[in-house]
Design a protein around this motif. Structure first.
Motif, PDB file in Angstrom:
ATOM      1  N   VAL A   1       1.069  -1.277   0.479  1.00  0.00           N
ATOM      2  CA  VAL A   1      -0.263   0.111  -0.114  1.00  0.00           C
ATOM      3  C   VAL A   1       0.696   0.691   0.242  1.00  0.00           C
ATOM      4  O   VAL A   1       1.683   2.124   0.986  1.00  0.00           O
ATOM      5  CB  VAL A   1      -0.683   0.022   1.269  1.00  0.00           C
ATOM      6  N   ALA A   2       0.834   1.877  -1.234  1.00  0.00           N
ATOM      7  CA  ALA A   2       2.053   3.142  -0.979  1.00  0.00           C
ATOM      8  C   ALA A   2       1.610   4.384  -0.708  1.00  0.00           C
ATOM      9  O   ALA A   2       2.304   4.937  -0.810  1.00  0.00           O
ATOM     10  CB  ALA A   2       2.997   3.524  -2.243  1.00  0.00           C
ATOM     11  N   VAL A   3      -0.005   4.511  -1.092  1.00  0.00           N
ATOM     12  CA  VAL A   3      -0.522   5.550  -0.577  1.00  0.00           C
ATOM     13  C   VAL A   3      -1.065   6.064   0.630  1.00  0.00           C
ATOM     14  O   VAL A   3      -2.134   4.762   1.038  1.00  0.00           O
ATOM     15  CB  VAL A   3      -0.897   6.226  -1.676  1.00  0.00           C
ATOM     16  N   VAL A   4      -1.856   6.344   1.440  1.00  0.00           N
ATOM     17  CA  VAL A   4      -1.551   5.775   2.668  1.00  0.00           C
ATOM     18  C   VAL A   4      -2.646   8.072   3.202  1.00  0.00           C
ATOM     19  O   VAL A   4      -1.593   8.358   2.733  1.00  0.00           O
ATOM     20  CB  VAL A   4      -0.394   5.789   4.377  1.00  0.00           C
ATOM     21  N   LEU A   5      -3.124   7.622   3.133  1.00  0.00           N
ATOM     22  CA  LEU A   5      -3.846   8.949   4.176  1.00  0.00           C
ATOM     23  C   LEU A   5      -4.439   8.867   4.950  1.00  0.00           C
ATOM     24  O   LEU A   5      -5.624   7.952   5.735  1.00  0.00           O
ATOM     25  CB  LEU A   5      -5.408   9.393   2.762  1.00  0.00           C
ATOM     26  N   ILE A   6      -4.130   9.505   6.255  1.00  0.00           N
ATOM     27  CA  ILE A   6      -4.181  10.196   7.896  1.00  0.00           C
ATOM     28  C   ILE A   6      -5.549  11.211   7.912  1.00  0.00           C
ATOM     29  O   ILE A   6      -4.904  11.607   7.307  1.00  0.00           O
ATOM     30  CB  ILE A   6      -3.160   9.628   9.179  1.00  0.00           C
ATOM     31  N   LYS A   7      -6.549  10.476   8.158  1.00  0.00           N
ATOM     32  CA  LYS A   7      -7.471  11.890   8.192  1.00  0.00           C
ATOM     33  C   LYS A   7      -7.512  12.142   9.393  1.00  0.00           C
ATOM     34  O   LYS A   7      -8.219  11.389  10.708  1.00  0.00           O
ATOM     35  CB  LYS A   7      -8.893  11.214   7.674  1.00  0.00           C
ATOM     36  N   ASN A   8      -7.658  13.360  10.148  1.00  0.00           N
ATOM     37  CA  ASN A   8      -8.413  14.397  11.120  1.00  0.00           C
ATOM     38  C   ASN A   8      -7.838  14.136  12.795  1.00  0.00           C
ATOM     39  O   ASN A   8      -8.272  13.847  13.545  1.00  0.00           O
ATOM     40  CB  ASN A   8     -10.152  14.043  11.342  1.00  0.00           C
TER      41      ASN A   8
ATOM     42  N   ALA B   1       1.040   0.891  -7.715  1.00  0.00           N
ATOM     43  CA  ALA B   1       1.091   1.312  -6.343  1.00  0.00           C
ATOM     44  C   ALA B   1      -0.364   1.675  -6.607  1.00  0.00           C
ATOM     45  O   ALA B   1      -1.066   2.967  -5.637  1.00  0.00           O
ATOM     46  CB  ALA B   1       1.738   1.083  -5.383  1.00  0.00           C
ATOM     47  N   ASP B   2      -2.075   0.930  -6.925  1.00  0.00           N
ATOM     48  CA  ASP B   2      -2.798   1.233  -6.633  1.00  0.00           C
ATOM     49  C   ASP B   2      -3.623   2.056  -4.803  1.00  0.00           C
ATOM     50  O   ASP B   2      -4.233   2.752  -4.932  1.00  0.00           O
ATOM     51  CB  ASP B   2      -3.658   0.973  -7.558  1.00  0.00           C
ATOM     52  N   PRO B   3      -3.961   1.235  -4.437  1.00  0.00           N
ATOM     53  CA  PRO B   3      -4.831   0.599  -3.538  1.00  0.00           C
ATOM     54  C   PRO B   3      -4.300   2.124  -2.513  1.00  0.00           C
ATOM     55  O   PRO B   3      -3.211   2.613  -2.391  1.00  0.00           O
ATOM     56  CB  PRO B   3      -5.037  -0.305  -2.254  1.00  0.00           C
ATOM     57  N   LEU B   4      -5.499   2.430  -2.250  1.00  0.00           N
ATOM     58  CA  LEU B   4      -5.109   3.660  -0.939  1.00  0.00           C
ATOM     59  C   LEU B   4      -5.098   2.602   0.301  1.00  0.00           C
ATOM     60  O   LEU B   4      -6.550   2.887   0.196  1.00  0.00           O
ATOM     61  CB  LEU B   4      -6.003   4.864  -1.392  1.00  0.00           C
TER      62      LEU B   4
ATOM     63  N   THR C   1      -9.736   1.976   6.365  1.00  0.00           N
ATOM     64  CA  THR C   1     -11.222   0.847   4.679  1.00  0.00           C
ATOM     65  C   THR C   1      -9.431   1.536   3.703  1.00  0.00           C
ATOM     66  O   THR C   1      -8.573   2.756   3.713  1.00  0.00           O
ATOM     67  CB  THR C   1     -11.504   2.415   4.693  1.00  0.00           C
ATOM     68  N   LEU C   2      -9.854   0.370   3.069  1.00  0.00           N
ATOM     69  CA  LEU C   2      -8.326   0.657   1.502  1.00  0.00           C
ATOM     70  C   LEU C   2      -9.968   0.562   0.469  1.00  0.00           C
ATOM     71  O   LEU C   2     -10.311   0.196   0.291  1.00  0.00           O
ATOM     72  CB  LEU C   2      -8.273  -1.521   1.731  1.00  0.00           C
ATOM     73  N   TRP C   3      -9.171   2.134  -0.033  1.00  0.00           N
ATOM     74  CA  TRP C   3      -9.699   1.846  -1.109  1.00  0.00           C
ATOM     75  C   TRP C   3      -8.837   1.837  -2.727  1.00  0.00           C
ATOM     76  O   TRP C   3      -7.888   1.952  -2.953  1.00  0.00           O
ATOM     77  CB  TRP C   3      -9.608   3.395  -1.555  1.00  0.00           C
TER      78      TRP C   3
END
Ligand SMILES: [Zn+2]
Length: 455
Positions: free
Chosen positions: A7-14, A59-62, A448-450
């Motif tokens: 998972v090369a892209v990780v977004l941590i929110k809030n 590396a697509d999944p986010l 969640t995996l997008w």
């Protein structure tokens, strides 16, 4: 293991991002791609995240992480650990030590050179660095010995050692260089190589012997482990004369902290002198234990006055770093009198519960002491989550209550003096280079995996 992160892209929110180096303490979204922070903003949408140009090809999944109620810190940096490899792998290995580090919220550690053989040659540094790349889940650095065999006589090849990216400082660990002429030479070598020296200013059996033979005047000969302040005073002068940076390990006495502070205020323009304290010297004293039951550690636990003075120095901003001095030993070694305590899995919880929780330290000062400042002192690429930085991150639940239970440690050893302590605040997930290297089993992180839609 630093395997390629699927998972090369990780977004941590809030999450509440606390990054004093970047001047941030507030709710932010943080986007990571290919192991680095690429964007820090008040709001980043998943669609926006997926379009990031830094995203690795293919590396697509986010991975989307909901950070509500959590704190996001730059990964912790421990400037003082013992991973016991080579020589004492029954106590700890690079692998088990790194897992203990990740569980405690650490993403970078600096190992002491008192292994067998000691880390005193570039060949051994290369071998250990390679091993760490293959086996460690966090970034591993080393202090290389100042003198061959840590015997205090013949200097190591400082120029070669200092050039290696894994060598962060020079230290003979628990055997201070007794001969002032040798120490001054080492300080000059360190200045030339632009690497800090990190002496342990404590008595050791070898130091006591040499002192008895008259090598050092002005030291207290008959009271073991009382000469910390004398060594510090001497080394401050030698370092200033040589023009090298100096960082003192585990300061334990009130008068030592005073001497360093005095030096810093009277020598404007002198190279930096910094020091660390350990959680056990900050929170324990001999009076807490029955006679004969004081946990064995070097420097030893001190009086309540010393403990209180260190706490005061901590809250008044004089202390530069908190280091665990994670020193694993088996129960048998401890029974035989081995000195040292482990701390990688308790330090963060202790600092949050006993200093931040009690209003003695701000959250941002805790980040400074546990991450930003040790990273800066040793020149490590860590301590901040500014865009471009390596995505070494610690997610913390500040309200998570837990009881210290050594049986649950990732470390191979169990020698903590804090067993049974009730703490509040713990790392719930640790990321090294964007890769999740620890997940707290007692906490359900909302992930969640997008899946990407390829165009
Ligand atoms: Zn140590």
């Amino acid at each position: 293991m630093r395997a390629h992160n699927p998972v090369a892209v990780v977004l941590i929110k809030n999450a509440r991002l606390v990054d004093p180096e970047a001047g941030i303490d507030g709710r932010r979204d943080v986007l990571v791609a290919s192991g680095r922070v690429v964007l820090v903003s008040e709001r980043i949408s998943p669609d926006e995240a997926r379009r990031t140009p830094e995203r690795a090809e293919g590396a697509d999944p986010l991975l989307l992480i909901e950070g509500d109620g959590l704190w996001l810190w730059p990964g912790l940096v421990d400037a003082h650990v013992h991973f016991r490899e080579p020589g004492f792998t029954h106590k700890e290995t690079i692998r088990t030590g790194s897992m203990a580090a990740a569980a405690g919220g650490y993403t970078s550690v600096i190992c002491e050179p008192n292994t067998d053989p000691p880390i005193d040659s570039i060949e051994l540094v290369r071998r250990l660095a390679k091993k760490a790349r293959a086996e460690s889940v966090v970034n591993v650095y080393f202090k290389a010995a100042m003198t061959e065999g840590r015997h205090g006589a013949k200097p190591t090849d400082v120029a070669a050692l200092a050039q290696h990216e894994s060598v962060a400082a020079l230290s003979d660990d628990g055997d201070p260089v007794v001969d002032p002429a040798v120490m001054e030479d080492m300080c000059r070598e360190a200045a030339r190589a632009d690497i800090p020296v990190a002496p342990h200013c404590e008595d050791s059996p070898a130091a006591l012997q040499k002192r008895a033979a008259g090598v050092l005047s002005g030291f207290e000969p008959d009271a073991p482990y009382t000469n910390e302040a004398n060594y510090v005073k001497r080394d401050l002068e030698l370092a200033a004369r040589a023009g090298c940076r100096i960082h003192f390990s585990h300061v334990s006495l009130a008068r030592t902290a005073d001497i360093i502070e005095q030096f810093r205020t009277t020598r404007n323009g002198a190279p930096a002198a910094t020091f660390e304290v350990t959680p056990h010297h900050l929170l324990l004293c001999t009076g807490d234990f029955a006679q004969g039951e004081v946990p064995g550690v070097n420097p030893p636990l001190r009086s309540a006055q010393d403990r209180d003075a260190l706490q005061h120095a901590l809250s008044s901003g004089e202390v530069d770093a908190i280091a665990s001095d994670h020193a694993p030993h088996t129960a048998e070694d401890k029974a035989r009198g081995a000195s040292g305590l482990i701390g990688l899995e308790t330090t963060l919880g202790l600092v949050l519960s006993h200093f931040v929780g009690e209003g003695k330290l701000s959250v941002s000062d805790a980040v400074r002491l546990l991450s930003a400042s040790p990273a800066r002192i040793f020149g490590l690429p860590a301590g901040t989550l500014r865009p471009g930085a390596r995505a070494d991150m610690t997610l913390i639940d500040p309200r998570l209550s837990w009881t210290v239970n050594a049986e649950e440690f990732r470390s191979r050893s169990r020698n903590t003096p804090f067993g049974g302590w009730q703490l509040r605040g713990k790392a719930v997930a640790t990321f090294a280079g964007g890769e999740e290297v620890y997940a707290n089993p007692a906490f359900e992180l909302r992930k969640t995996l997008w899946e990407a839609r390829r165009s």
